[in-house]
Write a protein that holds these residues in place. Structure first.
Motif, PDB file in Angstrom:
ATOM      1  N   LEU A  93      57.151  45.837  45.174  1.00 23.10           N
ATOM      2  CA  LEU A  93      57.751  44.631  44.593  1.00 23.10           C
ATOM      3  C   LEU A  93      57.748  44.695  43.065  1.00 23.10           C
ATOM      4  N   ILE A  94      56.666  45.222  42.498  1.00 18.32           N
ATOM      5  CA  ILE A  94      56.524  45.259  41.038  1.00 18.32           C
ATOM      6  C   ILE A  94      57.472  46.274  40.417  1.00 18.32           C
ATOM      7  N   VAL A 106      47.559  41.541  40.790  1.00 22.56           N
ATOM      8  CA  VAL A 106      47.815  40.093  40.824  1.00 22.56           C
ATOM      9  C   VAL A 106      48.552  39.708  42.102  1.00 22.56           C
ATOM     10  N   VAL A 107      49.638  40.429  42.396  1.00 22.80           N
ATOM     11  CA  VAL A 107      50.421  40.120  43.599  1.00 22.80           C
ATOM     12  C   VAL A 107      49.578  40.339  44.852  1.00 22.80           C
ATOM     13  N   GLY A 108      48.768  41.401  44.840  1.00 24.04           N
ATOM     14  CA  GLY A 108      47.884  41.666  45.970  1.00 24.04           C
ATOM     15  C   GLY A 108      46.892  40.545  46.196  1.00 24.04           C
ATOM     16  N   TRP A 190      49.918  30.007  38.801  1.00 22.77           N
ATOM     17  CA  TRP A 190      48.687  30.670  38.338  1.00 22.77           C
ATOM     18  C   TRP A 190      48.903  32.192  38.342  1.00 22.77           C
ATOM     19  N   GLY A 191      49.424  32.705  39.457  1.00 25.46           N
ATOM     20  CA  GLY A 191      49.658  34.135  39.559  1.00 25.46           C
ATOM     21  C   GLY A 191      50.657  34.648  38.539  1.00 25.46           C
ATOM     22  N   LEU A 192      51.758  33.920  38.344  1.00 26.26           N
ATOM     23  CA  LEU A 192      52.781  34.332  37.369  1.00 26.26           C
ATOM     24  C   LEU A 192      52.224  34.335  35.950  1.00 26.26           C
ATOM     25  N   THR A 193      51.382  33.343  35.652  1.00 26.57           N
ATOM     26  CA  THR A 193      50.744  33.286  34.329  1.00 26.57           C
ATOM     27  C   THR A 193      49.889  34.522  34.097  1.00 26.57           C
ATOM     28  N   CYS A 194      49.111  34.896  35.116  1.00 30.83           N
ATOM     29  CA  CYS A 194      48.278  36.102  35.005  1.00 30.83           C
ATOM     30  C   CYS A 194      49.133  37.353  34.813  1.00 30.83           C
TER      31      CYS A 194
END
Length: 435
Positions: A93-94, A106-108, A190-194
């Protein structure tokens, strides 16, 4: 009553401080403090009976059965080789960009959190797999650990989430289904910010893009990840579709996780015994915490401590924004020194009536509260995810804290956005007719 409230508060505070300083677990400290406080308002012969009744009432809830089963499901997933398949899918995906492995982490964590419901499990499972890969590509260990730690709390916001189940109990029965879906957008944000902060950090450190996998390899990782990802569909889809309750969904998740691990052939009978034992220990701690918190909630309610605190806050200012800022500040501070479960059980009866008086919906405030304590899980001195992430990376906390500072600042800003823009939390529950 204000006199008794002062005495009760003083007894609880002093007892907890003394016992915690002696190394007594927080659940025991809370329980002893609450029982001693009852002596202030009741005859000695009624204290034991009242305490026992409160514990029984506190844990006598059908919805609480979801907690041990979700814990067991997450533990099976953690030990059943699921993390690696999710990471491989996240990598596809990345794609090929600077810091791709960190963004994959992060995605994991988001995927694994959505399956296990545990930020600590995500930090251990995903960090344990991605960390060695990042080391091979010469990533800075502190940078990698910070990304893993900062993104792991997504699992406490993205359903299924044990913290939302605890909040539902503490709030008097807020809809678990509504709370679950209310956490989606804040958890994803939260995930997108990270990811944004990790990408900026990768550019500054000069990390080069990772090689791009071929279409065939991408398709293979997707196929391998489908069974694990399908658990999210089963749990959330089943609850929202009215096929089963959250408690029944937790049982289904255990059965599915066992079948999946058997198919992957990654979980032996010896492993299974250890998984069941670990899950039982964790469940015992949480249920005991809920029981003693029921005593604490009762004595505070009996002496009207929440009402007095509300009056004190209103006496400082009648500005809704300032009051919510004060409540957030208190919860942020307490989240740094307490685990999320006791913090939710203690502060929900205190702050929820105040928030409702200001016009906040019980679901929205639940997301605000969990978001606050999510930040607490990655901050010292308690920070369970912080300690887990550092242990997985084999680093000292002081080596990681500096890298975590941008994440702290960004998540606090995001907390304010979630606090003052209700639709971020309430949009999906409203669209699904859960409110």
């Amino acid at each position: 009553m204000a006199y008794y409230a002062f005495q009760v508060g003083l007894v609880i505070l002093i007892t907890c401080i003394v016992l915690l300083s002696l190394g007594v677990p927080i659940s025991v400290s809370m329980g002893v403090g609450a029982v001693l406080a009852i002596f202030v308002v009741l005859a000695p012969d009624k204290v034991a009976v009242t305490s026992a009744q409160r514990i029984y009432t506190g844990i006598n809830s059908f919805s609480l059965l979801a907690i041990p089963f979700f814990i067991l499901s997450g533990s099976i997933m953690n030990n059943g080789g699921i993390a690696k398949k999710l990471i491989n899918f996240a990598k596809t995906l990345i794609g090929s960009i600077p810091g791709a492995l960190a963004l994959t982490n992060v995605v994991g964590n988001m995927f694994f959190g959505a399956i296990s419901g545990s930020g600590v499990a995500a930090a251990a499972a995903i960090g344990g797999v991605v960390g060695p890969l990042e080391k091979e590509e010469n990533y800075d260990p502190a940078y990698s650990a910070a990304v893993n730690i900062a993104s792991a709390p997504c699992g406490m916001l993205i359903p299924p989430s044990n913290t939302f189940i605890v909040y539902s109990l503490a709030s008097g029965g807020a809809s678990i289904a509504a709370l679950f879906v209310a956490g989606y957008i804040p958890g994803i944000l939260w995930g997108l910010t990270c990811m944004i902060i990790a990408y900026i950090g990768a550019k500054k450190l000069g990390y080069k893009p990772s090689p791009i996998s071929g279409v065939k390899a991408k398709f293979k990782t997707f196929i391998e990840a489908i069974p694990a990802l399908f658990l999210i569909v089963i749990i959330v889809g089943g609850i929202l579709g009215g096929i089963f309750t959250p408690t029944e969904a937790s049982c289904v998740s255990v059965v599915y996780a066992l079948i999946l691990s058997a198919c992957y052939r990654t979980l032996t009978l010896k492993d299974l015994y250890r998984v069941f034992l670990e899950s039982a220990k964790t469940t015992g701690m949480i249920i005991f915490m809920i029981g003693v918190s029921a005593i604490l909630s009762w004595i505070m309610s009996f002496t009207k401590i929440p009402t007095l605190i509300a009056s004190s806050l209103m006496g400082v200012t009648d500005n809704k924004v300032l009051i919510m800022l004060m409540i957030n500040t208190i919860m942020l501070f307490m989240g740094c020194v307490m685990d999320p479960t006791p913090a939710i059980l203690i502060f929900t009866p205190i702050f929820l009536p105040i928030a409702q008086g200001l016009g906040y919906n019980v679901i929205h405030f639940g997301v605000i509260m969990v978001f606050n304590f999510c930040i607490g899980t990655i901050t010292p001195p308690v920070g369970p995810i912080l300690f887990t992430g550092c242990k997985v990376a084999n680093l000292k906390i002081e080596n990681v804290i500096r890298r975590l500072l941008p994440y702290f600042a960004a998540e606090v800003v995001l907390l304010l956005v979630v606090t003052f823009i209700p639709e971020i939390s309430l949009l999906i529950p409203k669209l699904l007719g859960l409110m």
